[in-house]
Enzyme design. Structure first.
Site, short mmCIF file in Angstrom:
data_model
loop_
_atom_site.label_atom_id
_atom_site.label_comp_id
_atom_site.label_asym_id
_atom_site.label_seq_id
_atom_site.Cartn_x
_atom_site.Cartn_y
_atom_site.Cartn_z
CG ASN A 105 -0.44 -0.12 2.50
OD1 ASN A 105 0.72 -0.48 2.65
ND2 ASN A 105 -1.22 0.19 3.52
CE LYS A 125 7.92 -10.74 0.64
NZ LYS A 125 7.17 -10.16 -0.49
N PRO A 126 10.04 -6.73 -0.86
CG PRO A 126 10.23 -5.82 -3.02
CD PRO A 126 10.95 -6.71 -2.02
CB ALA A 127 3.99 -6.20 -1.40
N GLY A 148 2.77 -5.01 7.71
CA GLY A 148 1.77 -5.77 6.97
C GLY A 148 0.65 -6.18 7.91
CD GLU A 164 5.15 0.43 12.82
OE1 GLU A 164 3.94 0.66 13.01
OE2 GLU A 164 6.04 0.96 13.50
NE ARG A 185 -1.27 9.45 3.89
CZ ARG A 185 -0.50 8.78 4.77
NH1 ARG A 185 -1.04 8.22 5.82
NH2 ARG A 185 0.79 8.71 4.59
CB CYS A 222 -2.06 0.52 8.73
SG CYS A 222 -0.78 1.78 8.57
CD GLU A 230 8.80 1.01 10.75
OE1 GLU A 230 9.54 0.08 10.42
OE2 GLU A 230 7.84 1.38 10.06
P1 NAP Z 1 0.34 -8.92 4.16
O1 NAP Z 1 -0.46 -9.89 3.42
O2 NAP Z 1 0.64 -9.19 5.59
O3 NAP Z 1 1.69 -8.72 3.33
C1 NAP Z 1 2.69 -7.86 3.74
C2 NAP Z 1 4.03 -8.41 3.30
O4 NAP Z 1 4.25 -9.65 3.94
C3 NAP Z 1 4.13 -8.67 1.81
O5 NAP Z 1 5.43 -8.38 1.38
C4 NAP Z 1 3.86 -10.15 1.74
O6 NAP Z 1 4.39 -10.79 0.61
C5 NAP Z 1 4.58 -10.62 2.97
N1 NAP Z 1 4.17 -11.93 3.44
C6 NAP Z 1 2.98 -12.56 3.28
N2 NAP Z 1 3.04 -13.77 3.86
C7 NAP Z 1 4.28 -13.91 4.39
C8 NAP Z 1 4.93 -14.95 5.10
N3 NAP Z 1 4.34 -16.09 5.41
N4 NAP Z 1 6.21 -14.76 5.49
C9 NAP Z 1 6.84 -13.61 5.18
N5 NAP Z 1 6.28 -12.59 4.51
C10 NAP Z 1 5.00 -12.74 4.13
O7 NAP Z 1 -0.33 -7.48 4.17
P2 NAP Z 1 -0.85 -6.66 2.92
O8 NAP Z 1 -2.22 -7.11 2.61
O9 NAP Z 1 0.15 -6.64 1.84
O10 NAP Z 1 -0.85 -5.18 3.52
C11 NAP Z 1 -1.92 -4.68 4.18
C12 NAP Z 1 -1.76 -4.83 5.69
O11 NAP Z 1 -0.63 -4.11 6.13
C13 NAP Z 1 -2.93 -4.22 6.43
O12 NAP Z 1 -3.28 -5.04 7.51
C14 NAP Z 1 -2.38 -2.91 6.92
O13 NAP Z 1 -3.04 -2.37 8.02
C15 NAP Z 1 -0.97 -3.26 7.21
N6 NAP Z 1 -0.11 -2.06 7.22
C16 NAP Z 1 0.37 -1.62 8.42
C17 NAP Z 1 1.13 -0.48 8.47
C18 NAP Z 1 1.66 0.03 9.79
O14 NAP Z 1 2.57 0.84 9.76
N7 NAP Z 1 1.13 -0.41 10.93
C19 NAP Z 1 1.45 0.21 7.32
C20 NAP Z 1 0.96 -0.25 6.09
C21 NAP Z 1 0.18 -1.42 6.08
P3 NAP Z 1 3.53 -10.98 -0.72
O15 NAP Z 1 3.81 -9.78 -1.48
O16 NAP Z 1 4.04 -12.20 -1.36
O17 NAP Z 1 2.10 -11.12 -0.31
#
Ligand code: NAP
Length: 489
Positions: free
Chosen positions: A159, A182-184, A236, A258, A286, A292, A470
């Site tokens: 995001n 590792k980026p998404a 994530g 985070e 936004r 998040c 952070e």
């Molecule tokens: P996600 O599914 O948790 O993915 C985040 C990252 O983790 C991606 O790079 C993903 O890779 C990787 N990942 C997935 N499974 C993994 C595993 N088993 N081992 C290691 N890495 C793994 O989250 P998302 O849907 O991309 O992002 C949205 C979430 O992030 C929301 O819950 C949001 O609230 C949260 N977020 C939090 C903040 C904060 O600062 N608190 C900021 C931004 C977003 P892939 O690309 O392969 O899926």
């Protein structure tokens, strides 16, 4: 005029390991799509577990020299990268919009925000200090030194494809830590472009290594369990974060998380309604609601709820939806079909339980929307507390409004969640603002403002929203160990 084709052409698509751009071992690649059209933009090298180990090898090999590198020079590399990001913002924004979907103005805002982390931590690199203390019994001295924690592992979401990286890479570089990131898989291009900029800014080989991959778990788990990395920092979802904490326990890694949010947005009868509506637009829209920090539950006090809802719906209804790179577009597509299905389901669920659709409530149809994952800006009222969206992250342009009567009720509603990232309060009563700020169980509070993120301030959550902070002057602490030298005198 910059075109998407020319920007894509010059963006690296290989892995970045030990200062070299290399294809994945075995030569696998994966496609990166434009979420506004569903079309493939390009293919990127798909790192294998062996590539992950090679990246960690490079980070481990570079660590001792990097820790010894003069802090001033570490800061100057970050400063040069900040300048390059700023100069190249047009190209980088187009790249980000292409892979992530957000409107160009939002991509520019993210790149500015991302670059600020480099500027901030370029200034922090030379301010790492320690302490000297006389022991209470007077017979000894304590020397307290702060040293880099060592090689780090980073995982970032789609995001904010660049800022979620610079928030980690900036303090790591400043503190003298090397890393593997590792980026998404949906948005690897912004991170690859960032790595190229850091290389150009003079970052020595191996200090940062970038390994995009589709098999996140397969790639990361062996690195987490390897024992040579000393820290993991993840942004994530809470579900994935929890799993990474478990994996990190084996080697007792330092952990920064985070994670997800479920932000309450409280508007009191005494609020300045213009400011509250502006704040809600920011907090909700936004990044198309894919943040998040997005206002996930809007609670308005009975005296102003109707007027607030009417004004918010007017503003939401006036937003222009379309391809993020098109002129005047304010709302781009969601990241993929799965994300749009989730938003659609959450809205249906709320409506089935009695919520009313004031505006939106569906995907737009017609020219320009085919193939993309668009969802219309939506306002719902009378959203009951048992609706799924009261407990789950919506991650889309949907503003659910519920009414409350008293301050106590507002606080109870706001805190009734396992998440605790951020909350927003709109009131002109200073004492109430402070009471609420103290009572809200979140790591951050926006008091009469709809955005809290700032590289100069500590960002992070409590409860299931995460661990660590952070940004700000505490951001670098996550990358430093404290060592005591106890001296006999
Ligand atoms: P996600 O599914 O948790 O993915 C985040 C990252 O983790 C991606 O790079 C993903 O890779 C990787 N990942 C997935 N499974 C993994 C595993 N088993 N081992 C290691 N890495 C793994 O989250 P998302 O849907 O991309 O992002 C949205 C979430 O992030 C929301 O819950 C949001 O609230 C949260 N977020 C939090 C903040 C904060 O600062 N608190 C900021 C931004 C977003 P892939 O690309 O392969 O899926």
């Amino acid at each position: 005029m910059t075109s998407v084709e020319s920007v894509l052409k010059k963006t690296p698509k290989d892995l970045f390991i030990g200062g070299r751009w290399v294809p994945a071992s075995g030569g696998r690649t994966f496609d990166v799509d434009d979420p506004a059209t569903g079309e493939v933009l390009c293919s990127v090298a798909d790192a294998t577990p062996a590539d992950g180990v090679a990246a960690l090898d490079a980070a481990v090999a570079a660590q001792p020299a990097w820790a010894a590198h003069p802090p001033r020079e570490r800061g100057e590399i970050l400063r040069r990268a900040f300048e390059l990001l700023t100069t190249r913002i047009d190209d980088l924004a187009l790249l980000m919009t292409s892979e992530m979907g957000k409107p160009l103005a939002d991509s520019r805002a993210e790149i500015t925000y991302a670059a600020e982390f480099f500027r901030w931590f370029s200034e922090e690199a030379v301010r790492i200090d320690g302490g000297y203390q006389v022991a209470p019994n007077g017979t000894g001295r304590f020397l307290v030194m702060r040293q880099p924690v060592g090689p780090c592992l980073f995982v970032t979401p789609w995001n904010f494809p660049m800022a979620m990286g610079t928030r980690k890479i900036g303090p790591a570089i400043a503190a003298g830590c090397t890393s593997v990131i590792k980026p998404a898989h949906q948005t690897p291009l912004s991170m690859l472009a960032l790595a190229e900029i850091l290389q150009e800014a003079g970052l020595p080989d191996g200090v940062l290594n970038v390994v995009p991959a589709v098999g996140a778990g397969e790639l990361m788990e062996p690195l987490i369990r390897d024992g040579r990395a000393r820290k993991i920092s993840f942004t994530g979802s809470t579900a994935v974060g929890r799993r990474l904490i478990e994996q990190s326990a084996e080697q007792v890694l330092r952990v920064s998380m985070e994670l997800g949010g479920n932000a309450p947005f409280l508007v009191f009868d005494d609020a300045d309604l213009d400011k509250a509506v502006d704040g809600a637009m920011l907090a909700k829209m936004r990044n198309m609601g894919e943040a998040c920090t997005a206002a996930n539950r809007i609670y308005a006090q009975a005296g102003i709820a109707e007027e607030f809802g009417r004004r918010l719906a007017e503003r939401m209804g006036a937003l222009r939806v379309g391809h993020g790179a098109a002129d005047g577009v304010q709302v781009g597509p969601l990241i993929d079909a799965k994300a749009r299905t989730k938003v659609t389901e959450l809205v249906s669920d709320a409506v089935d339980r009695g919520a009313k659709v004031v505006i939106g409530g569906k995907a737009p149809k017609g020219d320009g929307y085919d193939g993309g994952y668009f969802y219309s800006p939506t306002v719902l009222t009378d959203v009951p507390t048992d609706a799924r969206m009261a407990t789950e992250e919506i991650f889309g342009p949907v503003a659910p409004i519920s009414v409350f009567q008293t301050e106590q009720e507002a606080l109870e509603l706001a805190n009734d969640t396992e998440y605790g990232l951020v909350s927003y309060v709109f009131t002109t009563d200073l004492a109430r603002g402070l009471r609420m700020s103290e009572g809200l169980e979140t790591g951050m509070v926006g008091l009469n403002q709809g955005i809290v993120s700032n590289p100069a301030a500590p960002f992070g959550g409590v409860k299931h929203s995460g661990l660590g902070r952070e940004g700000g002057s505490t951001g670098i602490d996550e990358f430093l160990e404290t060592k005591l030298v106890a001296i006999a005198t």
